[in-house]
Write an enzyme that holds these catalytic residues in place. Structure first.
Site, PDB file in Angstrom:
ATOM      1  N   GLU A 147      -3.577   1.475  46.738  1.00 20.75           N
ATOM      2  CA  GLU A 147      -4.746   2.066  47.387  1.00 20.75           C
ATOM      3  C   GLU A 147      -5.151   1.255  48.618  1.00 20.75           C
ATOM      4  O   GLU A 147      -5.454   1.809  49.662  1.00 20.75           O
ATOM      5  CB  GLU A 147      -5.895   2.139  46.382  1.00 20.75           C
ATOM      6  CG  GLU A 147      -6.777   3.315  46.655  1.00 20.75           C
ATOM      7  CD  GLU A 147      -7.770   3.537  45.542  1.00 20.75           C
ATOM      8  OE1 GLU A 147      -7.541   3.048  44.417  1.00 20.75           O
ATOM      9  OE2 GLU A 147      -8.792   4.186  45.818  1.00 20.75           O
TER      10      GLU A 147
ATOM     11  N   ARG B 232       2.715  -0.749  31.533  1.00 24.87           N
ATOM     12  CA  ARG B 232       2.569   0.282  30.490  1.00 24.87           C
ATOM     13  C   ARG B 232       3.796   1.185  30.416  1.00 24.87           C
ATOM     14  O   ARG B 232       4.098   1.753  29.369  1.00 24.87           O
ATOM     15  CB  ARG B 232       1.281   1.070  30.713  1.00 24.87           C
ATOM     16  CG  ARG B 232       0.044   0.202  30.471  1.00 24.87           C
ATOM     17  CD  ARG B 232      -1.237   0.967  30.733  1.00 24.87           C
ATOM     18  NE  ARG B 232      -1.454   1.268  32.127  1.00 24.87           N
ATOM     19  CZ  ARG B 232      -2.193   0.544  32.963  1.00 24.87           C
ATOM     20  NH1 ARG B 232      -2.801  -0.536  32.534  1.00 24.87           N
ATOM     21  NH2 ARG B 232      -2.323   0.890  34.231  1.00 24.87           N
TER      22      ARG B 232
HETATM   23  P1  AMP Z   1      -0.108   5.520  41.921  1.00 23.39           P
HETATM   24  O1  AMP Z   1       0.956   4.641  42.509  1.00 23.39           O
HETATM   25  O2  AMP Z   1      -1.276   5.710  42.840  1.00 23.39           O
HETATM   26  O3  AMP Z   1       0.455   6.828  41.414  1.00 23.39           O
HETATM   27  O4  AMP Z   1      -0.734   4.740  40.690  1.00 23.39           O
HETATM   28  C1  AMP Z   1      -0.069   4.729  39.477  1.00 23.39           C
HETATM   29  C2  AMP Z   1      -0.174   3.409  38.790  1.00 23.39           C
HETATM   30  O5  AMP Z   1      -1.484   2.863  38.840  1.00 23.39           O
HETATM   31  C3  AMP Z   1       0.182   3.587  37.335  1.00 23.39           C
HETATM   32  O6  AMP Z   1       1.040   2.499  36.934  1.00 23.39           O
HETATM   33  C4  AMP Z   1      -1.141   3.568  36.612  1.00 23.39           C
HETATM   34  O7  AMP Z   1      -1.036   2.841  35.421  1.00 23.39           O
HETATM   35  C5  AMP Z   1      -2.139   2.926  37.572  1.00 23.39           C
HETATM   36  N1  AMP Z   1      -3.370   3.725  37.772  1.00 23.39           N
HETATM   37  C6  AMP Z   1      -3.755   4.350  38.913  1.00 23.39           C
HETATM   38  N2  AMP Z   1      -4.922   4.984  38.772  1.00 23.39           N
HETATM   39  C7  AMP Z   1      -5.305   4.800  37.495  1.00 23.39           C
HETATM   40  C8  AMP Z   1      -6.428   5.238  36.701  1.00 23.39           C
HETATM   41  N3  AMP Z   1      -7.406   6.007  37.207  1.00 23.39           N
HETATM   42  N4  AMP Z   1      -6.474   4.856  35.407  1.00 23.39           N
HETATM   43  C9  AMP Z   1      -5.498   4.089  34.863  1.00 23.39           C
HETATM   44  N5  AMP Z   1      -4.414   3.656  35.546  1.00 23.39           N
HETATM   45  C10 AMP Z   1      -4.310   3.993  36.856  1.00 23.39           C
END
Ligand code: AMP
Length: 181
Positions: free
Chosen positions: A101, A64
């Site tokens: 995660e 995205r």
């Molecule tokens: P992070 O590395 O934990 O900051 O996760 C960010 C990435 O995971 C981004 O590319 C988001 O598109 C996706 N992502 C994580 N959590 C969500 C969520 N609740 N809804 C949509 N996309 C998420």
């Protein structure tokens, strides 16, 4: 085309409960991307602090981040750098492991995608734990880029990602925040 307010921008994000697993509220930006006024507004707001600044490149995270980052790059007359999941790029690469995660994954960038001291903005749709953005910033810095800011449409502040990126010395711009995961 009429203008769209910040509140309306928030209302075009679709929330899907328990996707991809129980307890996660998936914030779906495809509904924003599909709305011409909302898409333009989001891109305009993301670039607003950088209007007139010299930005050499915009880096976007698969997938995205490619859509939003491409539009931001066009608006700033900057080049675009795709940061991809492992195994997708055809040329000489640099790679870094980053935390998801559950477990680790790897992201990659072409070694010649950025040059030392180039001024780069990072773009993605959402910041949660900040693991993805942190990995991308490390890759960019490894190649000598100056990371000017990281920009996201959505912040999930409960997960602390934006604070983590600010602690790396990179300013963070987000357009809206949602509670919880
Ligand atoms: P992070 O590395 O934990 O900051 O996760 C960010 C990435 O995971 C981004 O590319 C988001 O598109 C996706 N992502 C994580 N959590 C969500 C969520 N609740 N809804 C949509 N996309 C998420």
């Amino acid at each position: 085309m009429n203008d769209i307010g910040s509140q309306d921008l928030r209302s075009v994000i679709r929330t899907i409960p328990d996707y991809p697993k129980p307890g996660i509220q998936f914030r779906d930006v495809t509904t924003l991307l599909g709305d011409a006024r909302a898409f333009r507004r989001a891109v305009d707001e993301l670039v607003q602090p950088f209007a007139g600044a010299k930005i050499d490149k915009v880096a976007g995270m698969e997938a995205r981040g490619f859509i939003l980052g491409g539009a931001v790059a066009h608006q700033l007359s900057a080049g675009f750098i795709p940061i991809r999941k492992k195994g997708k790029l055809p040329w000489t690469k640099v790679s870094i492991a980053y935390s998801l995660e559950y477990g680790l994954d790897e992201m990659e960038m072409h070694q010649d995608a950025v040059h030392p001291n180039e001024r780069v903005i990072l773009v993605d749709d959402l910041i949660a734990t900040g693991g993805t953005a942190e990995g991308a910033i490390k890759l960019l810095k490894q190649l000598g880029a100056e990371v000017i800011a990281a920009c996201f449409v959505i912040d999930l502040p409960a997960l602390g990602g934006a604070d983590k990126i600010r602690k790396l010395g990179v300013p963070v711009r987000t357009l809206m925040a949602f509670d919880g995961h």
